[in-house]
Scaffold this motif. Structure first.
Motif, PDB file in Angstrom:
ATOM      1  N   HIS A 284       0.811  -1.211   0.000  1.00  0.00           N
ATOM      2  CA  HIS A 284       0.000   0.000   0.000  1.00  0.00           C
ATOM      3  C   HIS A 284       0.853   1.274   0.000  1.00  0.00           C
ATOM      4  O   HIS A 284       0.433   2.301  -0.539  1.00  0.00           O
ATOM      5  CB  HIS A 284      -0.960  -0.011   1.193  1.00  0.00           C
ATOM      6  CG  HIS A 284      -2.079  -0.992   1.021  1.00  0.00           C
ATOM      7  ND1 HIS A 284      -2.187  -2.134   1.760  1.00  0.00           N
ATOM      8  CD2 HIS A 284      -3.126  -0.984   0.152  1.00  0.00           C
ATOM      9  CE1 HIS A 284      -3.265  -2.802   1.377  1.00  0.00           C
ATOM     10  NE2 HIS A 284      -3.851  -2.129   0.401  1.00  0.00           N
ATOM     11  N   SER A 285       2.026   1.198   0.607  1.00  0.00           N
ATOM     12  CA  SER A 285       2.915   2.356   0.587  1.00  0.00           C
ATOM     13  C   SER A 285       3.338   2.692  -0.836  1.00  0.00           C
ATOM     14  O   SER A 285       3.348   3.867  -1.242  1.00  0.00           O
ATOM     15  CB  SER A 285       4.157   2.088   1.454  1.00  0.00           C
ATOM     16  OG  SER A 285       3.792   1.854   2.791  1.00  0.00           O
TER      17      SER A 285
ATOM     18  N   VAL B 244      11.947   1.117 -15.932  1.00  0.00           N
ATOM     19  CA  VAL B 244      10.536   0.878 -16.238  1.00  0.00           C
ATOM     20  C   VAL B 244       9.679   1.728 -15.309  1.00  0.00           C
ATOM     21  O   VAL B 244       9.818   1.676 -14.092  1.00  0.00           O
ATOM     22  CB  VAL B 244      10.181  -0.620 -16.053  1.00  0.00           C
ATOM     23  CG1 VAL B 244       8.693  -0.854 -16.298  1.00  0.00           C
ATOM     24  CG2 VAL B 244      11.028  -1.480 -16.975  1.00  0.00           C
ATOM     25  N   ILE B 245       8.810   2.540 -15.899  1.00  0.00           N
ATOM     26  CA  ILE B 245       7.928   3.420 -15.135  1.00  0.00           C
ATOM     27  C   ILE B 245       6.624   2.672 -14.818  1.00  0.00           C
ATOM     28  O   ILE B 245       6.046   2.025 -15.691  1.00  0.00           O
ATOM     29  CB  ILE B 245       7.605   4.708 -15.916  1.00  0.00           C
ATOM     30  CG1 ILE B 245       8.895   5.431 -16.330  1.00  0.00           C
ATOM     31  CG2 ILE B 245       6.706   5.625 -15.098  1.00  0.00           C
ATOM     32  CD1 ILE B 245       9.711   5.945 -15.174  1.00  0.00           C
ATOM     33  N   TYR B 246       6.185   2.788 -13.570  1.00  0.00           N
ATOM     34  CA  TYR B 246       4.923   2.164 -13.153  1.00  0.00           C
ATOM     35  C   TYR B 246       3.889   3.236 -12.849  1.00  0.00           C
ATOM     36  O   TYR B 246       4.206   4.271 -12.270  1.00  0.00           O
ATOM     37  CB  TYR B 246       5.133   1.307 -11.899  1.00  0.00           C
ATOM     38  CG  TYR B 246       5.932   0.055 -12.158  1.00  0.00           C
ATOM     39  CD1 TYR B 246       5.302  -1.155 -12.422  1.00  0.00           C
ATOM     40  CD2 TYR B 246       7.336   0.089 -12.136  1.00  0.00           C
ATOM     41  CE1 TYR B 246       6.045  -2.311 -12.659  1.00  0.00           C
ATOM     42  CE2 TYR B 246       8.070  -1.064 -12.371  1.00  0.00           C
ATOM     43  CZ  TYR B 246       7.427  -2.258 -12.638  1.00  0.00           C
ATOM     44  OH  TYR B 246       8.161  -3.398 -12.870  1.00  0.00           O
ATOM     45  N   SER B 247       2.644   2.965 -13.267  1.00  0.00           N
ATOM     46  CA  SER B 247       1.516   3.857 -12.974  1.00  0.00           C
ATOM     47  C   SER B 247       0.463   3.073 -12.207  1.00  0.00           C
ATOM     48  O   SER B 247       0.321   1.862 -12.395  1.00  0.00           O
ATOM     49  CB  SER B 247       0.888   4.394 -14.261  1.00  0.00           C
ATOM     50  OG  SER B 247       1.807   5.198 -14.965  1.00  0.00           O
ATOM     51  N   ILE B 248      -0.287   3.768 -11.380  1.00  0.00           N
ATOM     52  CA  ILE B 248      -1.362   3.118 -10.632  1.00  0.00           C
ATOM     53  C   ILE B 248      -2.598   3.027 -11.520  1.00  0.00           C
ATOM     54  O   ILE B 248      -2.873   3.927 -12.319  1.00  0.00           O
ATOM     55  CB  ILE B 248      -1.660   3.893  -9.326  1.00  0.00           C
ATOM     56  CG1 ILE B 248      -2.559   3.088  -8.408  1.00  0.00           C
ATOM     57  CG2 ILE B 248      -2.256   5.265  -9.626  1.00  0.00           C
ATOM     58  CD1 ILE B 248      -2.647   3.671  -6.989  1.00  0.00           C
ATOM     59  N   THR B 249      -3.339   1.931 -11.406  1.00  0.00           N
ATOM     60  CA  THR B 249      -4.566   1.761 -12.168  1.00  0.00           C
ATOM     61  C   THR B 249      -5.753   2.255 -11.328  1.00  0.00           C
ATOM     62  O   THR B 249      -5.602   2.579 -10.146  1.00  0.00           O
ATOM     63  CB  THR B 249      -4.786   0.278 -12.523  1.00  0.00           C
ATOM     64  OG1 THR B 249      -4.968  -0.460 -11.298  1.00  0.00           O
ATOM     65  CG2 THR B 249      -3.604  -0.285 -13.290  1.00  0.00           C
ATOM     66  N   ALA B 250      -6.936   2.278 -11.956  1.00  0.00           N
ATOM     67  CA  ALA B 250      -8.148   2.683 -11.225  1.00  0.00           C
ATOM     68  C   ALA B 250      -8.406   1.723 -10.066  1.00  0.00           C
ATOM     69  O   ALA B 250      -8.793   2.147  -8.961  1.00  0.00           O
ATOM     70  CB  ALA B 250      -9.344   2.704 -12.173  1.00  0.00           C
ATOM     71  N   THR B 251      -8.154   0.439 -10.285  1.00  0.00           N
ATOM     72  CA  THR B 251      -8.325  -0.558  -9.217  1.00  0.00           C
ATOM     73  C   THR B 251      -7.328  -0.303  -8.097  1.00  0.00           C
ATOM     74  O   THR B 251      -7.659  -0.421  -6.911  1.00  0.00           O
ATOM     75  CB  THR B 251      -8.127  -1.984  -9.775  1.00  0.00           C
ATOM     76  OG1 THR B 251      -8.987  -2.177 -10.885  1.00  0.00           O
ATOM     77  CG2 THR B 251      -8.412  -3.035  -8.717  1.00  0.00           C
ATOM     78  N   GLY B 252      -6.102   0.060  -8.483  1.00  0.00           N
ATOM     79  CA  GLY B 252      -5.081   0.369  -7.485  1.00  0.00           C
ATOM     80  C   GLY B 252      -5.451   1.581  -6.651  1.00  0.00           C
ATOM     81  O   GLY B 252      -5.250   1.606  -5.431  1.00  0.00           O
ATOM     82  N   LYS B 253      -6.027   2.611  -7.306  1.00  0.00           N
ATOM     83  CA  LYS B 253      -6.450   3.819  -6.577  1.00  0.00           C
ATOM     84  C   LYS B 253      -7.527   3.479  -5.555  1.00  0.00           C
ATOM     85  O   LYS B 253      -7.513   3.959  -4.424  1.00  0.00           O
ATOM     86  CB  LYS B 253      -6.960   4.884  -7.550  1.00  0.00           C
ATOM     87  CG  LYS B 253      -5.858   5.549  -8.357  1.00  0.00           C
ATOM     88  CD  LYS B 253      -6.436   6.589  -9.312  1.00  0.00           C
ATOM     89  CE  LYS B 253      -5.322   7.237 -10.136  1.00  0.00           C
ATOM     90  NZ  LYS B 253      -5.860   8.215 -11.110  1.00  0.00           N
ATOM     91  N   ALA B 254      -8.478   2.644  -5.969  1.00  0.00           N
ATOM     92  CA  ALA B 254      -9.547   2.251  -5.051  1.00  0.00           C
ATOM     93  C   ALA B 254      -8.973   1.469  -3.871  1.00  0.00           C
ATOM     94  O   ALA B 254      -9.391   1.647  -2.723  1.00  0.00           O
ATOM     95  CB  ALA B 254     -10.589   1.404  -5.796  1.00  0.00           C
TER      96      ALA B 254
END
Length: 203
Positions: A5-6, A64-74
């Protein structure tokens, strides 16, 4: 500590690669809980597998760049909203050590307690000095570190008080054992054990 989560929380701020996540986490928590870079990438792989982050290309330097998804935001919003459960407290190595020490012969429990107290008081002094220095700087960016320091100070103060209680309990047990031994006659029967027998004989 929830590394999962961090990392999600930091990615919610902006896309990053693994090393940047590690540096950001340690900067924001004052390096109180340093992360292993391998642990960061292992966690990112799991987050990607679970659909909580996605790879967002590279930065041109092989990262490699990582982005948060909508599921990850929730998921991370749910983490912030929910209290930390206390049903399964994290293992406390010191409590485990003392619990075993008092049940095993030949362990000097007083020495174990005293050695830990010295280390705990030194840590408490270091944390208190760090808080004083950080407060003096009065930078808003230090608020996160002050929160961490306050938590460490309160935990260490509680540990020192608990060690004092453990020592008092050991002293009390030793005194009780000494009194019982002093009351026990050569026949090996204590006064408490003998009382009912004496009463029966008087009937």
């Amino acid at each position: 500590m929830s590394i999962r989560h961090s990392l999600l929380a930091l990615l919610q701020d902006q896309p990053r690669y693994g090393y940047q996540l590690r540096v950001e986490f340690e900067n924001r928590t004052g390096s109180a809980w340093p992360l292993n870079i391998g642990q960061v990438y292992t966690t990112l792989d799991r987050l990607e597998r679970d659909g909580l982050v996605s790879k967002d290309g590279s930065d041109g330097e092989g990262h490699v760049i990582y982005s948060i998804t909508a599921t990850g935001k929730a998921d991370v919003q749910g983490w912030f909203a929910a209290p930390v459960e206390r049903n399964n407290p994290p293992r406390n190595e010191l409590a485990i050590k003392l619990a075993l020490a008092v049940t095993l012969p030949g362990v000097d429990v007083q020495a174990v307690i005293q050695a830990q107290r010295v280390v705990s008081i030194r840590a408490l002094q270091d944390y208190t000095k760090a808080r004083r220095d950080t407060t003096a700087s009065a930078r808003s960016a230090d608020t996160a570190w002050l929160l961490v320091l306050d938590s460490l100070i309160f935990q260490t103060e509680a540990e020192v008080r608990w060690l004092d209680l453990c020592e008092a309990r050991m002293i009390q047990q030793a005194q009780s054992a000494g009194k019982a031994a002093a009351r026990k006659p050569s026949n090996g029967v204590t006064a408490d054990e003998a009382a009912p027998l004496i009463a029966d004989n008087r009937k």
